[in-house]
Write a protein that holds these residues in place. Sequence first.
Motif, mmCIF file in Angstrom:
data_model
loop_
_atom_site.group_PDB
_atom_site.id
_atom_site.type_symbol
_atom_site.label_atom_id
_atom_site.label_comp_id
_atom_site.label_asym_id
_atom_site.label_seq_id
_atom_site.Cartn_x
_atom_site.Cartn_y
_atom_site.Cartn_z
ATOM 1 N N UNK A 1 47.858 -47.534 21.586
ATOM 2 C CA UNK A 1 47.890 -47.582 20.120
ATOM 3 C C UNK A 1 47.549 -46.232 19.514
ATOM 4 N N UNK A 2 47.866 -45.142 20.211
ATOM 5 C CA UNK A 2 47.622 -43.807 19.679
ATOM 6 C C UNK A 2 46.145 -43.542 19.463
ATOM 7 N N UNK A 3 45.799 -43.060 18.274
ATOM 8 C CA UNK A 3 44.406 -42.721 17.974
ATOM 9 C C UNK A 3 43.497 -43.940 17.940
ATOM 10 N N UNK B 1 42.763 -53.923 17.840
ATOM 11 C CA UNK B 1 42.716 -52.741 18.709
ATOM 12 C C UNK B 1 41.328 -52.559 19.295
ATOM 13 N N UNK B 2 41.277 -51.786 20.372
ATOM 14 C CA UNK B 2 40.016 -51.527 21.057
ATOM 15 C C UNK B 2 40.087 -50.175 21.755
ATOM 16 N N UNK B 3 38.935 -49.597 22.008
ATOM 17 C CA UNK B 3 38.855 -48.356 22.782
ATOM 18 C C UNK B 3 38.698 -48.637 24.268
ATOM 19 N N UNK C 1 43.860 -54.195 12.873
ATOM 20 C CA UNK C 1 45.112 -53.478 13.090
ATOM 21 C C UNK C 1 45.428 -52.560 11.918
ATOM 22 N N UNK C 2 46.065 -51.457 12.206
ATOM 23 C CA UNK C 2 46.629 -50.641 11.141
ATOM 24 C C UNK C 2 47.803 -51.407 10.529
#
Length: 214
Positions: free
Chosen positions: A92-94, A118-120, A173-174
């Motif tokens: 997911x990019x950044x 999303x997650x890191x 999410x973006x």
Amino acid sequence: MADPASAERAAPKRRLPVIATILVAAAVAAMIGLGFWQLQRRTEKLALLAVLAANPSRSVIAMPIPAIGDDLLFRRASAMCLAPVSFSTEGAGNAGYRIIAHCSTGAKGPGFAVQLGTTRDVDFKPVWLGGPVSGILSHAPSHEPLIARLFEKARPKPLLLVADKPAPGLAANAVPSIDSIPNNHLAYAVQWFAFAAIALVIYGLALRRRAGRG
């Protein structure tokens, strides 16, 4: 003393190299054709972008729906996930990684995919049992090889529901945006026309050099 004019008239005229000229002409024609094709694609893309710009304000539609093209992108949608059949992790990019649930809608239902958040953490294991979800439609990740996209007939791209609210343990999410849709066809057209012009200039210089050696 020989007349210079007579000597010039007597000198054999060097003809154009037939095969090289045909090849250059064919290449230039192909590049010009590609340029006009890109202009046509630009017109089509502008029409699509006009449709997509209005989609967020249109009525909510129900998932699952068949993948029928790009005209439903950024439309608001809702669905009922009876149970997540599986989960997948995509870049997911950044934002790190996005977690996608592949949902069942019944024994004979086609199912659908929903991006939960999303997650890191690339090893994140979601704990989500399904239920009602809502969000905005985007394209699902595609793992189709580039060679297949170039030589096979274009197929409808599967749609992905990007959830408004993240599942537990995930970041939001973006929001999918029309800004993610590129429209570089004019630049591509200019490049093809420039390539054609450069090819003609190079070939002209080559012919001039060839004549100077005669």
